[in-house]
Structure formats: structure tokens, C-alpha cells
Design an enzyme around this catalytic site. Structure first.
Site, mmCIF file in Angstrom:
data_model
loop_
_atom_site.group_PDB
_atom_site.id
_atom_site.type_symbol
_atom_site.label_atom_id
_atom_site.label_comp_id
_atom_site.label_asym_id
_atom_site.label_seq_id
_atom_site.Cartn_x
_atom_site.Cartn_y
_atom_site.Cartn_z
ATOM 1 N N SER A 87 -2.352 31.127 11.792
ATOM 2 C CA SER A 87 -3.383 30.930 11.065
ATOM 3 C C SER A 87 -4.380 30.217 11.795
ATOM 4 O O SER A 87 -4.950 30.471 12.971
ATOM 5 C CB SER A 87 -3.175 30.332 9.716
ATOM 6 O OG SER A 87 -4.162 30.146 9.070
ATOM 7 N N HIS B 29 -6.218 33.267 3.586
ATOM 8 C CA HIS B 29 -5.695 34.658 4.055
ATOM 9 C C HIS B 29 -5.619 35.580 2.653
ATOM 10 O O HIS B 29 -4.729 36.366 2.488
ATOM 11 C CB HIS B 29 -4.514 34.611 4.719
ATOM 12 C CG HIS B 29 -4.477 33.885 6.021
ATOM 13 N ND1 HIS B 29 -5.356 34.129 6.942
ATOM 14 C CD2 HIS B 29 -3.857 32.652 6.275
ATOM 15 C CE1 HIS B 29 -5.228 33.013 7.885
ATOM 16 N NE2 HIS B 29 -4.440 32.527 7.508
#
Length: 313
Positions: free
Chosen positions: A91, A200
Site C-alpha cells: 500500500s 483500497h
């Protein structure tokens, strides 16, 4: 035999996390000073003193984790000539990999992820979204659970971390429904994560346009080390592809399991987690038990890992 450096994302932060390195490394202090100057926030003080509520706010967490990880990377580079054959980041950690590979500057990256955090929080006001790790279900079951819970609101798989561990993200009501359905489907555990936005997932799509403007305003160079990206689980073929993949990276799932398997297929056998915590080393081990894992977050970890890698070279 190839070496991979992995950089952690949100969730690895803790008060006092860089105390050892900041007490012993001039290089680490220089990194924190440069990053703090870039955004006008004393990241060193936050790393050492918190408070926890502040470092868990995404616009602070992101520059803080990136800076801490680069501080460890710079200290590594100062102590050894050993360099990785690949880089990846979980991430937020993908932005750290961009800095460590030389693709973008630390100053630009810290400004970018600070803005990224602000845009993410604006897209989903505090308290209106969350993330949870589901343990004990396969990927397909988690996807089905989220599809069913989507009748309540936005929720989807956010991080495919390892076989049997998938993080989901979304609006609070939909997330609660997904957790309920997951437990009915046999999930061993559902653990809420210390993040202030549901990363996300589709709720973050509104942040994409402004983030694209910021990304396009930054000067990108060719990475000196290939970066395996979260969205594609492979190495981009060009700088333009590398930049383009940072946008779906915001609202689409992190393909960590596929990334580790891709790296293993490329001959990677040793993985070093560079930054706070040991989350990625644990995930990588779960994906493929044959892979050798190390985690470096302080001077002792750096010294012992250098010794281990040098013996095996």
C-alpha cells in the site's frame, strides 16, 4: 538467488517506533529533518512521542511511515554495499519504494503522501469507514461475502495479504454486515485495523483526480531497482505505466499474495522488510514458507541482517 526489499504500509506505526535508530544514526535524523521540513510537521517528535491518536490519522501516518522506512533504508545503505534486486511496498509502502529506488525524491514523496492522506480523509470523513482483517477464509469466499454485504453499502476486499488473510474495507454498516457474513462462512477472526480511512475501496475514487494532478506535477526518474506494484503484481514496463498504476492503487485491492509469488517466480529467495514492524515478513512467510525473511527497523536488526546475507552470498 535474488534479494527483495519490502516497505511497510499503514498499521505498522507505534509511538516510540524509531527511538533506537534516532538515538544512534545521524543519517536517520537527517532523513526525518528533511521530511519534516517538506511538510512543516515535526515527524521526529511524532515518531518518538505520539500521541497515538495523531499518528493514526492517515495524513500523518503516511508521511511518518514513509520517512521512518527511508531512514532505515539510508542507514542500511550507509553500512553495506548489499542492494536488492527488486523492491515492493505494501500500500503506502509502494511510495517508499519509489523513493528508495531513486524514482522520486524524499521531499516530493512526503508532500505527495501527506496530500494523499488528506484527500483520502476528505473522501471518507472520519468515522464513516473502516477496515478489518479476516482470517481463515479463502479469497473467493471473502469476495462473495463482500458482494452480498454490498447491498448495505460499499465494501470490498482491500488487501489480499496471504492465503487465509484478507483485509476488507468500506462504509461502516456494510463492513459490519460483511464481518457478520464472514463469521457465518467460517472466518476464525475479524480484527479491526487502526486506520482512519477505508483504504483500497471504491469510496476513495473521488480522491483520484486531485491525486493524479499531484502525481503528474512530480518529476519521476527511472527506478534503479525494479518495483513490483500492488495493483498489477508485476514490474511496470515504463515510467508512464509506473505512474498510471498509482491511481487504481488508491481504490483497488493490494495484490500482495500475487506480488510475492511473482517475485518468487523471478528467483527471489530472500526478503527484507525495511521499516517499522514485522508485518510483511510474516505475510511473506505465509505465502511461501521456503522464502527467507528478515525485518530491519533498528541498528541491531541492520547489523544482524547484513551479517546473515553476507554469510550466504
Amino acid at each position: 538467488m535474488s534479494l527483495v526489499f519490502m516497505f511497510p504500509g499503514q498499521g505498522s506505526q507505534s509511538v516510540g517506533m524509531m527511538a533506537d535508530l534516532l538515538a544512534s544514526s545521524e543519517k536517520a535524523n537527517q532523513v526525518f529533518a528533511e521530511a519534516s521540513d517538506a511538510i512543516g510537521i515535526d515527524l521526529r517528535k511524532l515518531a518518538l512521542e505520539g500521541p497515538e491518536e495523531r499518528i493514526n490519522q492517515t495524513e500523518i501516518t503516511q508521511p511518518l511511515i514513509l520517512t521512518a522506512s527511508i531512514a532505515v533504508w539510508e542507514e542500511w545503505c550507509a553500512q553495506t554495499t548489499i542492494r536488492p534486486d527488486f523492491m515492493c511496498g505494501h500500500s503506502l509502502g509502494e511510495y517508499t519504494a519509489l523513493v528508495a529506488s531513486g524514482a522520486i525524491s524524499l521531499s516530493d514523496a512526503v508532500k505527495l503522501v501527506h496530500l494523499r492522506g488528506q484527500l483520502m480523509q476528505q473522501a471518507v470523513p472520519l468515522g464513516q469507514g473502516a477496515m478489518a482483517a479476516l482470517l481463515g477464509l479463502d479469497d473467493e469466499t471473502v469476495i462473495k461475502v463482500c458482494e452480498e454485504a454490498s447491498s448495505v453499502g460499499v465494501v470490498s476486499a482491500a488487501n489480499f495479504n496471504s492465503p487465509g488473510q484478507v483485509v476488507i474495507a468500506g462504509a461502516n454498516d456494510a463492513l459490519e454486515k460483511a464481518i457478520e457474513l464472514a463469521k457465518e462462512a467460517g472466518a476464525r477472526r475479524a480484527a479491526m485495523l487502526p486506520v482512519s480511512v477505508p483504504c483500497h475501496c471504491a469510496l476513495l475514487e473521488p480522491a483520484g483526480e486531485k491525486l493524479a494532478e499531484a502525481i503528474n506535477a512530480i518529476s519521476f526518474g527511472e527506478p534503479q531497482v525494479p518495483i513490483v506494484q500492488n495493483y498489477t503484481a508485476t514490474v511496470a514496463e515504463s515510467i508512464e505505466d509506473l505512474k498510471a498504476n498509482l491511481l487504481p492503487h488508491l481504490s483497488k485491492a493490494v495484490q500482495w499474495t500475487k506480488s510475492v509469488r511473482y517475485l518468487a517466480d523471478q528467483g527471489a529467495t530472500q526478503f527484507v522488510e525495511c521499516g517499522p514492524g514485522k508485518v510483511l515478513a510474516g505475510l511473506t512467510r505465509r505465502v511461501d514458507k521456503s522464502l527467507e525473511n528478515f525485518a530491519i527497523s533498528d541498528g541491531q536488526g541492520i547489523t544482524s541482517t547484513i551479517a546473515s546475507l553476507s554469510e550466504e552470498a
